[in-house]
Write an enzyme that holds these catalytic residues in place. Structure first.
Site, PDB file in Angstrom:
ATOM      1  N   GLU A 141      -3.900  -9.746   3.119  1.00  0.00           N
ATOM      2  CA  GLU A 141      -4.724  -9.483   4.302  1.00  0.00           C
ATOM      3  C   GLU A 141      -5.873 -10.474   4.468  1.00  0.00           C
ATOM      4  O   GLU A 141      -6.221 -10.854   5.591  1.00  0.00           O
ATOM      5  CB  GLU A 141      -5.298  -8.050   4.243  1.00  0.00           C
ATOM      6  N   GLU A 164       0.840  -1.206   0.000  1.00  0.00           N
ATOM      7  CA  GLU A 164       0.000   0.000   0.000  1.00  0.00           C
ATOM      8  C   GLU A 164       0.873   1.254   0.000  1.00  0.00           C
ATOM      9  O   GLU A 164       0.591   2.221  -0.722  1.00  0.00           O
ATOM     10  CB  GLU A 164      -0.916  -0.003   1.225  1.00  0.00           C
TER      11      GLU A 164
END
Length: 710
Positions: A134, A112
């Protein structure tokens, strides 16, 4: 933690360097320091651009999982991403070029961060991986991963990476345009600086007017069809209690049709719900916290010197023995594989070679690595080959006399001080030790098949097993990269008795006339890879009759109420339906698949009213939890964290449920006891909650606490 410097050409370097950690974790402290460095670079007019780098082997890992695990409310979860999310947007809109210098892997929050930079330069290293894993922890990205990734590489490939959670290598990342350039590791900083100093347009594609997705627009016909088809595919693969996959699709569907800032708001809303979901707590605890606890080996005796064997022996060249020999040789140990004759031992070695061939074909290892492993293996029938072995693992037939005969021959060849381990799933270690001159040196190591792929090993302490022997066994398993659960001797130990309870309950239901399709489908819907009756067919009912009969005679725990299940297994055996190894069992098998055996209804007349799938699932789940509590009460097992991890690793208990004790916590102890009382009234005393569980329910204590870190 975050080092900041500016070179002579006006290029700022923000370097992540978390102290006392092998990786850079995005903890609250690290994020605060990083944001301060970003703001300093943006405010400094002499800074022409910024390189975001790492002083560790990898780039930046994801968020601090212990901090996420501790978050109990939406507000606490949001607080974990607010600072980094706003910081990343300031980077993107600062007008100054930011470059992610990827010297190593960037996963989760690390990716990210990299995607918020205007350029990504990666080292030419096959070990370097990029991805958003995730979902494998019950989470979704919370700092822009669901919004930037599709805008960079397209909705379809991004959805695949997000929903599967599997990382990719640099070459594939370059093809997808997830990274912009691959260079030699020693040229990374030079390449990044050159781009910054070239005066590039520091604006993200999604901030430019007229931005279009690389593959298709969310509201196009193709986009609508993509999301329309994605939902039924997700439902087929994902249990309803696993929150994150569905949340990902919601975020993608809702966020990508809006601008980036609106999409980030939507992402944060679903991220917070994922963080506080039971599935996320269960996954983080069982995968991450329990994994860290296993690596610490807190059961190890601090007095015993480190055990670093160089030469090991394995007796029995069958599937189990061969698998154990393979993992020993793979770990760099000189390994002797023995069997009753040279021909049998050679066949075992040939099976190992075939397994390695498959690994080479799948590019999991090189041909050179295969040859190195095989060079550490020797097979034969002469026990004299065991001379110099510091540890010997016996993996012969489950017959006490056969094992004690092997022990005597091993000790005669390897000496009385050899670490002697028996691979058994049912035989008492204490009883086996009676035939050994030094019973303190005997320990049970229950490996799981296939040994080369299954991480768990159940370590069984006999009454006379010494702490030093346990410590040496744990050191060996660490070398083999196995996860150990330490239990005490008792019928079925821990894993076998709980799996037996699961299978036994399915056989009870079969005798009651419940359709096998309902039983097995309920298990699969609950999250198990296969149903218990399908598993029974694979195990074989003649063997199950022996195992269940032995546990029933001992009469502990839920096995004290076994009659109906035993009758069901015995009827199948009497009808010649021993399982898949024979003519079939509950099911018939053909190249087209499996179908319920047409003669089953004569053995077990179908009940007029079939139960709901939810009731069947409750019985299958509750009985495993009850049996685990009985094992704890009897002193066979003790550590809830270890036991839940063992359930997931040993018999594929659904990880999003957290494990057999995590299941009780999720239901709620008082509610679980109440449900067990209702089940006992209908189906038998095996569902009666033990006094320890009733006491725990009254006190309000759980098996797992949110704040625990092990």
């Amino acid at each position: 933690m975050i080092n900041y410097e500016k070179d002579a050409d006006g290029v700022a370097h923000i370097v992540w360097n978390n102290p006392d950690s092998p990786v850079n974790v995005k903890s609250d402290v690290a994020i605060t320091a990083f944001a301060a460095a970003v703001d300093e670079a943006i405010a400094d007019e002499s800074v022409k651009g910024v390189l975001v780098r790492s002083a560790k082997r990898d780039f930046v890992a994801g968020g601090d999982l212990l901090e996420l695990y501790a978050a109990r409310t939406v507000e606490e979860a949001n607080a974990k991403v607010d600072a980094i999310s706003s910081c990343l947007r300031r980077m993107e809109r600062s007008g100054k070029p930011f470059v992610a210098v990827l010297n190593g892997s960037a996963l989760g929050g690390g990716l990210e961060l990299a995607m918020a930079c205007h350029r990504r330069v990666a080292a030419d290293d096959p070990r370097l991986k990029l991805g958003q894993p995730e979902v494998t922890l019950g989470l979704i990205p919370g700092a822009g991963g669901t919004q930037r990734l599709p805008r960079l590489i397209g909705i379809a490939p991004a959805s695949k990476l997000l929903l599967e959670g599997k990382p990719i290598g640099v070459q594939e990342a370059l093809k997808l345009k997830l990274i912009d350039e691959i260079v030699q590791a020693d040229k990374l900083i030079d390449a990044a600086r050159a781009w910054v100093l070239s005066g590039p347009d520091a604006q993200q594609p999604w901030d430019r007017k007229g931005f279009e997705y690389p593959d298709f627009e969310p509201q196009s016909l193709k986009g609508r069809a993509f999301f329309f088809n994605a939902w039924p595919q997700l439902r087929r693969k994902t249990p309803p209690g696993d929150y994150a996959p569905g949340a990902l699709l919601q975020v993608l569907g809702q966020g990508l049709e809006r601008d980036i800032d609106a999409g980030l708001v939507i992402e944060k809303r679903y991220f917070a719900q994922a963080v506080i979901s039971p599935a996320a707590k269960n996954r983080i605890r069982t995968q991450f916290i329990a994994g860290n606890a296993a690596r610490k080996q807190k059961r190890r005796d601090a007095v015993t010197p480190p055990f670093e064997p160089r030469r090991v022996g394995v007796i029995g060249a069958g599937l189990m023995g061969g698998g154990i020999a393979l993992v020993c040789a793979r770990a760099g140990l000189q390994t002797v594989l023995l069997d009753r004759d040279q021909e049998t031992a050679t066949r075992g070695l040939e099976r190992i070679a075939k397994t390695l061939d498959g690994s080479v074909e799948r590019k999991l290892m090189t041909a050179q690595e295969r040859e190195a492993i095989l060079s550490r293996l020797e097979a034969g029938a002469d026990y004299g080959m065991l001379r110099g072995c510091e540890v010997v693992v016996e993996a012969v037939i489950e017959v006490p006399e056969a094992k004690t005969d092997v022990f005597a021959r091993v000790i005669a060849a390897a000496g009385p001080d050899v670490l002697l381990a028996t691979n058994t799933s049912t035989l008492s270690i204490t009883n086996l030790a009676k035939g050994v001159a030094q019973p303190k040196n005997l320990i049970g190591l229950h490996f799981f098949a296939p040994v080369d792929r299954m991480a768990l090993v159940e370590v069984i302490m006999g009454h006379d097993t010494s702490a030093a022997t346990m410590s040496r066994a744990l050191d060996l398993l660490k070398l083999l990269r196995k996860t150990a659960v330490v239990v005490n001797d008792g019928p079925g130990f821990y894993t076998s008795r709980v799996v037996a309870a699961y299978t036994r309950e399915a056989l009870h239901m079969l005798k009651e006339g419940i359709s096998p399709a309902i039983v097995d489908n309920a298990a699969v819907i609950a999250g198990f890879p296969i149903g218990p009756l399908t598993m029974g067919d694979l195990t074989s009912y003649d063997l199950l009759t022996d195992i269940l009969g032995s546990l029933a005679r001992d009469g502990r725990g839920t096995a004290s109420d076994s009659q109906g299940a035993l009758e069901a297994a015995e009827r199948l055996v009497a009808a010649g339906r021993v399982g898949r190894k024979g003519a079939g069992g509950v099911y018939d098998y053909s190249p087209e698949g499996k179908v319920i055996w047409e003669g089953l209804s004569k053995l077990f007349p179908p009940a007029e009213i079939q139960p709901a799938v939810s009731e069947v699932a409750k019985r299958l789940l509750h009985i495993q939890s009850l049996e685990t509590v009985h094992a704890i009460d009897e002193g066979v097992a003790s550590d809830p964290l270890e036991l839940d991890a063992a359930a997931v690793l040993g018999w594929s208990y659904p990880i999003w449920r957290g494990g057999v004790l995590g299941h009780i916590d999720d239901v709620g102890l008082a509610q679980f006891v109440e449900e067990c009382e209702a089940l006992a009234a209908r189906f038998g005393k095996r569902f009666e909650a033990p006094a320890s569980l009733r006491d725990r329910a009254k006190s309000g204590s759980k098996f797992h606490s949110i704040g625990e870190t092990a």
